[in-house]
Design a protein around this motif. Structure first.
Motif, PDB file in Angstrom:
ATOM      1  N   LEU A   1     -31.741 -46.097 126.442  1.00 57.35           N
ATOM      2  CA  LEU A   1     -32.909 -46.951 126.309  1.00 57.35           C
ATOM      3  C   LEU A   1     -34.048 -46.219 125.616  1.00 57.35           C
ATOM      4  O   LEU A   1     -34.125 -44.997 125.660  1.00 57.35           O
ATOM      5  N   PRO A   2     -34.946 -46.966 124.997  1.00 62.02           N
ATOM      6  CA  PRO A   2     -36.071 -46.333 124.317  1.00 62.02           C
ATOM      7  C   PRO A   2     -36.957 -45.591 125.317  1.00 62.02           C
ATOM      8  O   PRO A   2     -37.040 -45.957 126.487  1.00 62.02           O
ATOM      9  N   ALA A   3     -37.618 -44.562 124.838  1.00 64.44           N
ATOM     10  CA  ALA A   3     -38.482 -43.771 125.709  1.00 64.44           C
ATOM     11  C   ALA A   3     -39.746 -44.561 126.027  1.00 64.44           C
ATOM     12  O   ALA A   3     -40.522 -44.884 125.150  1.00 64.44           O
TER      13      ALA A   3
ATOM     14  N   ASN B   1     -32.685 -48.039 139.997  1.00 65.10           N
ATOM     15  CA  ASN B   1     -32.099 -47.888 138.657  1.00 65.10           C
ATOM     16  C   ASN B   1     -32.165 -49.190 137.861  1.00 65.10           C
ATOM     17  O   ASN B   1     -32.476 -49.177 136.667  1.00 65.10           O
ATOM     18  N   LEU B   2     -31.870 -50.308 138.508  1.00 65.43           N
ATOM     19  CA  LEU B   2     -31.951 -51.604 137.820  1.00 65.43           C
ATOM     20  C   LEU B   2     -33.398 -51.947 137.476  1.00 65.43           C
ATOM     21  O   LEU B   2     -33.678 -52.533 136.420  1.00 65.43           O
ATOM     22  N   LEU B   3     -34.303 -51.602 138.348  1.00 65.72           N
ATOM     23  CA  LEU B   3     -35.721 -51.821 138.088  1.00 65.72           C
ATOM     24  C   LEU B   3     -36.154 -51.023 136.860  1.00 65.72           C
ATOM     25  O   LEU B   3     -36.844 -51.544 135.970  1.00 65.72           O
ATOM     26  N   ALA B   4     -35.733 -49.769 136.777  1.00 64.84           N
ATOM     27  CA  ALA B   4     -36.061 -48.932 135.617  1.00 64.84           C
ATOM     28  C   ALA B   4     -35.459 -49.520 134.345  1.00 64.84           C
ATOM     29  O   ALA B   4     -36.125 -49.563 133.299  1.00 64.84           O
ATOM     30  N   ALA B   5     -34.225 -49.976 134.413  1.00 61.30           N
ATOM     31  CA  ALA B   5     -33.579 -50.573 133.234  1.00 61.30           C
ATOM     32  C   ALA B   5     -34.344 -51.813 132.789  1.00 61.30           C
ATOM     33  O   ALA B   5     -34.500 -52.051 131.584  1.00 61.30           O
ATOM     34  N   THR B   6     -34.845 -52.582 133.735  1.00 64.36           N
ATOM     35  CA  THR B   6     -35.618 -53.778 133.407  1.00 64.36           C
ATOM     36  C   THR B   6     -36.955 -53.390 132.797  1.00 64.36           C
ATOM     37  O   THR B   6     -37.397 -53.970 131.802  1.00 64.36           O
TER      38      THR B   6
ATOM     39  N   ASP C   1     -37.499 -56.818 124.337  1.00 67.41           N
ATOM     40  CA  ASP C   1     -37.590 -58.269 124.513  1.00 67.41           C
ATOM     41  C   ASP C   1     -36.238 -58.964 124.408  1.00 67.41           C
ATOM     42  O   ASP C   1     -36.015 -59.985 125.052  1.00 67.41           O
ATOM     43  N   ASP C   2     -35.316 -58.404 123.612  1.00 74.07           N
ATOM     44  CA  ASP C   2     -34.001 -59.026 123.442  1.00 74.07           C
ATOM     45  C   ASP C   2     -33.124 -58.920 124.687  1.00 74.07           C
ATOM     46  O   ASP C   2     -32.218 -59.730 124.873  1.00 74.07           O
ATOM     47  N   THR C   3     -33.366 -57.920 125.520  1.00 76.08           N
ATOM     48  CA  THR C   3     -32.522 -57.726 126.711  1.00 76.08           C
ATOM     49  C   THR C   3     -33.264 -57.938 128.026  1.00 76.08           C
ATOM     50  O   THR C   3     -32.667 -57.825 129.089  1.00 76.08           O
TER      51      THR C   3
END
Length: 158
Positions: A9-11, A38-43, A48-50
């Motif tokens: 993921l982007p920084a 971890n899911l919260l961080a990924a979110t 915007d696309d994901t």
């Protein structure tokens, strides 16, 4: 998952990361909480696309996460069940509304703000409500896989 997450993921700044301060020293709760973080961080890091996809995955996990805790409380007659479960229901309803606004109205900002707010809310919830539940589950000898309470005499002590 977090190594993969950080590599793909982007920084951007992550509001919440897993730490010992979040550990309740109850593996089945800690595993669920670590996955939530971890899911919260990924979110939070999603572009915007994901974002819709990641926020949806976060909601699905949170439904299971809260549903598991609600079951443990019911199985063990936990005294704070009503307050704890009510908070779960309110958080999920707000998350669903955020997804609806994001999906139907394209309001990505509301999902991003909710993700940030969840990262602020979760440590307090874990260190208070979930910590009390973890203490209770250990005290009564609860096995999350079987639903068996191995020390029912502890109910009388509480």
């Amino acid at each position: 998952m977090s190594d993969t997450l950080n590599a793909t993921l982007p920084a951007r700044a992550i509001t919440l990361t897993w730490s010992d301060a979040l550990s309740l020293e109850l593996s089945f709760m800690d595993d669920t909480h670590r996955e939530f973080v971890n899911l919260l961080a990924a979110t939070e890091l999603a572009d915007d696309d994901t974002l819709n996809e990641r926020f949806t995955a976060l909601i699905e996990h949170t439904q299971e996460h809260f549903g598991g805790e609600d079951k443990w409380m019911k199985d063990t007659k936990f005294s704070s069940t009503n307050c704890h479960t009510t908070q779960h229901n309110v958080v999920l309803e707000v998350m669903r509304e955020g997804l609806r606004r994001g999906s139907e109205k394209g309001d990505m900002a509301v999902m991003r703000q909710m993700t940030h707010e969840l990262a602020m809310w979760f440590p307090q919830h874990a260190q208070t409500m979930d910590a009390a539940l973890a203490l209770h589950l250990r005290r009564v000898g609860y096995d999350a896989e079987t639903g068996i309470v191995s020390a029912p005499e502890a109910f009388a002590e509480e």
